[in-house]
Design a protein around this motif. Structure first.
Motif, PDB file in Angstrom:
ATOM      1  N   THR A  62      51.980  29.777  47.389  1.00  0.00           N
ATOM      2  CA  THR A  62      50.689  30.480  47.396  1.00  0.00           C
ATOM      3  C   THR A  62      50.834  31.811  46.683  1.00  0.00           C
ATOM      4  O   THR A  62      51.753  32.586  46.971  1.00  0.00           O
ATOM      5  N   LEU A  63      49.964  32.071  45.736  1.00  0.00           N
ATOM      6  CA  LEU A  63      50.002  33.322  44.970  1.00  0.00           C
ATOM      7  C   LEU A  63      48.751  34.141  45.258  1.00  0.00           C
ATOM      8  O   LEU A  63      47.623  33.646  45.100  1.00  0.00           O
ATOM      9  N   TYR A  64      48.962  35.386  45.688  1.00  0.00           N
ATOM     10  CA  TYR A  64      47.828  36.286  45.947  1.00  0.00           C
ATOM     11  C   TYR A  64      47.455  36.915  44.604  1.00  0.00           C
ATOM     12  O   TYR A  64      48.166  37.783  44.099  1.00  0.00           O
ATOM     13  N   ALA A  65      46.362  36.454  44.032  1.00  0.00           N
ATOM     14  CA  ALA A  65      46.002  36.873  42.680  1.00  0.00           C
ATOM     15  C   ALA A  65      44.929  37.962  42.662  1.00  0.00           C
ATOM     16  O   ALA A  65      44.894  38.799  41.752  1.00  0.00           O
ATOM     17  N   PHE A  66      44.031  37.915  43.649  1.00  0.00           N
ATOM     18  CA  PHE A  66      42.919  38.878  43.641  1.00  0.00           C
ATOM     19  C   PHE A  66      42.353  38.961  45.059  1.00  0.00           C
ATOM     20  O   PHE A  66      41.963  37.943  45.637  1.00  0.00           O
ATOM     21  N   SER A  67      42.345  40.168  45.610  1.00  0.00           N
ATOM     22  CA  SER A  67      41.848  40.319  46.984  1.00  0.00           C
ATOM     23  C   SER A  67      40.370  40.669  46.968  1.00  0.00           C
ATOM     24  O   SER A  67      39.827  41.101  45.940  1.00  0.00           O
ATOM     25  N   GLU A  76      36.003  47.414  34.248  1.00  0.00           N
ATOM     26  CA  GLU A  76      36.679  46.856  33.055  1.00  0.00           C
ATOM     27  C   GLU A  76      37.979  46.146  33.453  1.00  0.00           C
ATOM     28  O   GLU A  76      38.375  45.157  32.827  1.00  0.00           O
ATOM     29  N   GLU A  77      38.621  46.631  34.524  1.00  0.00           N
ATOM     30  CA  GLU A  77      39.841  45.957  34.999  1.00  0.00           C
ATOM     31  C   GLU A  77      39.480  44.603  35.626  1.00  0.00           C
ATOM     32  O   GLU A  77      40.152  43.594  35.394  1.00  0.00           O
ATOM     33  N   ILE A  78      38.391  44.594  36.410  1.00  0.00           N
ATOM     34  CA  ILE A  78      37.941  43.332  37.029  1.00  0.00           C
ATOM     35  C   ILE A  78      37.599  42.317  35.935  1.00  0.00           C
ATOM     36  O   ILE A  78      38.033  41.162  35.974  1.00  0.00           O
ATOM     37  N   ASP A  79      36.857  42.776  34.935  1.00  0.00           N
ATOM     38  CA  ASP A  79      36.462  41.871  33.844  1.00  0.00           C
ATOM     39  C   ASP A  79      37.697  41.312  33.144  1.00  0.00           C
ATOM     40  O   ASP A  79      37.768  40.114  32.830  1.00  0.00           O
ATOM     41  N   ALA A  80      38.683  42.184  32.913  1.00  0.00           N
ATOM     42  CA  ALA A  80      39.902  41.733  32.223  1.00  0.00           C
ATOM     43  C   ALA A  80      40.644  40.713  33.090  1.00  0.00           C
ATOM     44  O   ALA A  80      41.159  39.705  32.575  1.00  0.00           O
ATOM     45  N   LEU A  81      40.684  40.951  34.400  1.00  0.00           N
ATOM     46  CA  LEU A  81      41.370  40.006  35.295  1.00  0.00           C
ATOM     47  C   LEU A  81      40.653  38.650  35.300  1.00  0.00           C
ATOM     48  O   LEU A  81      41.296  37.602  35.265  1.00  0.00           O
ATOM     49  N   LEU A  82      39.326  38.686  35.337  1.00  0.00           N
ATOM     50  CA  LEU A  82      38.567  37.423  35.329  1.00  0.00           C
ATOM     51  C   LEU A  82      38.772  36.687  34.003  1.00  0.00           C
ATOM     52  O   LEU A  82      38.968  35.468  33.985  1.00  0.00           O
ATOM     53  N   ALA A 138      45.178  32.427  45.767  1.00  0.00           N
ATOM     54  CA  ALA A 138      44.263  33.188  46.619  1.00  0.00           C
ATOM     55  C   ALA A 138      43.432  34.098  45.728  1.00  0.00           C
ATOM     56  O   ALA A 138      43.932  35.039  45.129  1.00  0.00           O
ATOM     57  N   LEU A 139      42.149  33.764  45.641  1.00  0.00           N
ATOM     58  CA  LEU A 139      41.234  34.446  44.715  1.00  0.00           C
ATOM     59  C   LEU A 139      40.039  34.978  45.475  1.00  0.00           C
ATOM     60  O   LEU A 139      39.379  34.216  46.187  1.00  0.00           O
ATOM     61  N   SER A 140      39.750  36.242  45.331  1.00  0.00           N
ATOM     62  CA  SER A 140      38.714  36.874  46.133  1.00  0.00           C
ATOM     63  C   SER A 140      38.963  36.542  47.601  1.00  0.00           C
ATOM     64  O   SER A 140      38.089  36.101  48.333  1.00  0.00           O
ATOM     65  N   TYR A 141      40.221  36.708  47.974  1.00  0.00           N
ATOM     66  CA  TYR A 141      40.680  36.333  49.309  1.00  0.00           C
ATOM     67  C   TYR A 141      40.903  37.571  50.173  1.00  0.00           C
ATOM     68  O   TYR A 141      41.351  38.612  49.677  1.00  0.00           O
ATOM     69  N   SER A 142      40.593  37.446  51.446  1.00  0.00           N
ATOM     70  CA  SER A 142      41.015  38.436  52.431  1.00  0.00           C
ATOM     71  C   SER A 142      41.186  37.688  53.740  1.00  0.00           C
ATOM     72  O   SER A 142      40.399  36.782  54.060  1.00  0.00           O
ATOM     73  N   ALA A 143      42.236  38.010  54.457  1.00  0.00           N
ATOM     74  CA  ALA A 143      42.532  37.268  55.684  1.00  0.00           C
ATOM     75  C   ALA A 143      41.461  37.493  56.747  1.00  0.00           C
ATOM     76  O   ALA A 143      41.091  36.568  57.466  1.00  0.00           O
ATOM     77  N   ARG A 144      40.952  38.712  56.840  1.00  0.00           N
ATOM     78  CA  ARG A 144      39.924  38.955  57.872  1.00  0.00           C
ATOM     79  C   ARG A 144      38.635  38.214  57.530  1.00  0.00           C
ATOM     80  O   ARG A 144      37.935  37.724  58.417  1.00  0.00           O
TER      81      ARG A 144
END
Ligand code: IPE
Ligand code: IPE
Ligand code: MG
Length: 249
Positions: A62-67, A76-82, A138-144
């Motif tokens: 499992t890779l945590y890629a984006f919380s 601009e960082e979010i856009d680049a990540l997407l 794990a994309l747009s993931y949060s445990a809570r």
């Protein structure tokens, strides 16, 4: 010289490894570059981790890629990540299929752009019969978020009479998590010298062995994965028992 890989006991592999891939921004900063340069260079590390786990015969990675919290980063960082996600899905689908990797995604799909969700669903579908490594991103993931969602789904099922409130135990609860049917991670790796979970798999990590390394994610290679596994295999996992109890049934 004995390689780290040769020190791994193939009979005691962690069945599920989870990684908090951290340090891309600092890696870029050290080079006087923009954070996005770090994310771009993190892709090599992702490939190394996937290949390394697959070669050894690890069943789940499992890779945590984006919380969910990462949505607060500069746009601009979010856009680049997407963008990086889309280009990686496009360029790596063939390799996933060829290497018998099954893709799964955990996270809040409703918060992702529909074009990315469609692409992900397509690759998940095309790799669903693969029997090698299961790669969970794990994309747009949060445990809570995941735990609160499970509680909501359970409330729905209790209301509709599908299950009885008094029947809910740990096992049933776990079935309502995004990781239903996936065994808990046995080894968690976090790179970049940070010692926290950052809202990652809070339920699933209850008895996971943790391994922290100062290596920044873009520098992570198979050897680092091998080193983490060797360290894991030296540990005694007691699950609340005494050392002596582990040797009897
Ligand atoms: C991890 O690297 C990647 C994501 C969280 C998407 P960071 O971007 O958090 O890098 P640092 O921690 O700022 O160095
Ligand atoms: C955690 O890293 C999230 C991912 C690796 C995707 P962050 O860099 O976002 O975590 P914090 O903010 O340092 O806790
Ligand atoms: Mg970080």
């Amino acid at each position: 010289m004995t390689e780290m890989k040769d020190k791994i006991d193939k009979n005691k592999l962690p069945g599920h490894i989870a990684i908090i891939m951290d340090g891309n921004g600092r890696w870029a900063k050290e080079r006087g570059s923009h954070r996005i340069f770090g994310h771009q260079n993190g892709i090599t590390a992702v490939k190394q981790a996937v290949e390394g786990a697959g070669e050894l015969g690890v069943k789940y990675l499992t890779l945590y890629a984006f919380s969910k919290e990462n949505w607060c980063r500069p746009q601009e960082e979010i856009d680049a990540l997407l963008d990086l996600m889309v280009s990686s899905i496009n360029s790596e689908t063939k390799a996933l299929i060829e290497n018998n990797v099954r893709l799964l995604v955990i996270g809040d799909m409703d918060s992702l752009p529909p074009a990315i969700v469609d692409k992900l669903i397509d690759v998940i579908d095309r790799t669903k019969g693969n029997t090698g490594l299961t790669l969970i991103v794990a994309l747009s993931y949060s445990a809570r978020w995941e735990i609160a969602r499970a509680a909501r789904l359970i409330a729905d099922d209790v209301r509709s009479g599908k299950i009885a409130g008094e029947d809910i135990d740990e096992e049933k609860f776990a079935h309502y998590l995004a990781t239903a049917d996936v065994p808990d991670p046995e080894l968690l790796i976090r790179t970049s010298g940070e010692y926290r979970l950052s809202n990652f798999m809070l339920w699933q990590l209850a008895y996971t062995e943790m391994y922290f390394t100062p290596t920044l994610w873009p520098d992570f290679r198979k050897e680092h994965l091998h080193r983490a596994i060797v360290d894991f295999q030296k540990r005694e996992r007691r699950f609340g028992k005494t050392s002596e109890q582990l040797n009897c049934d």
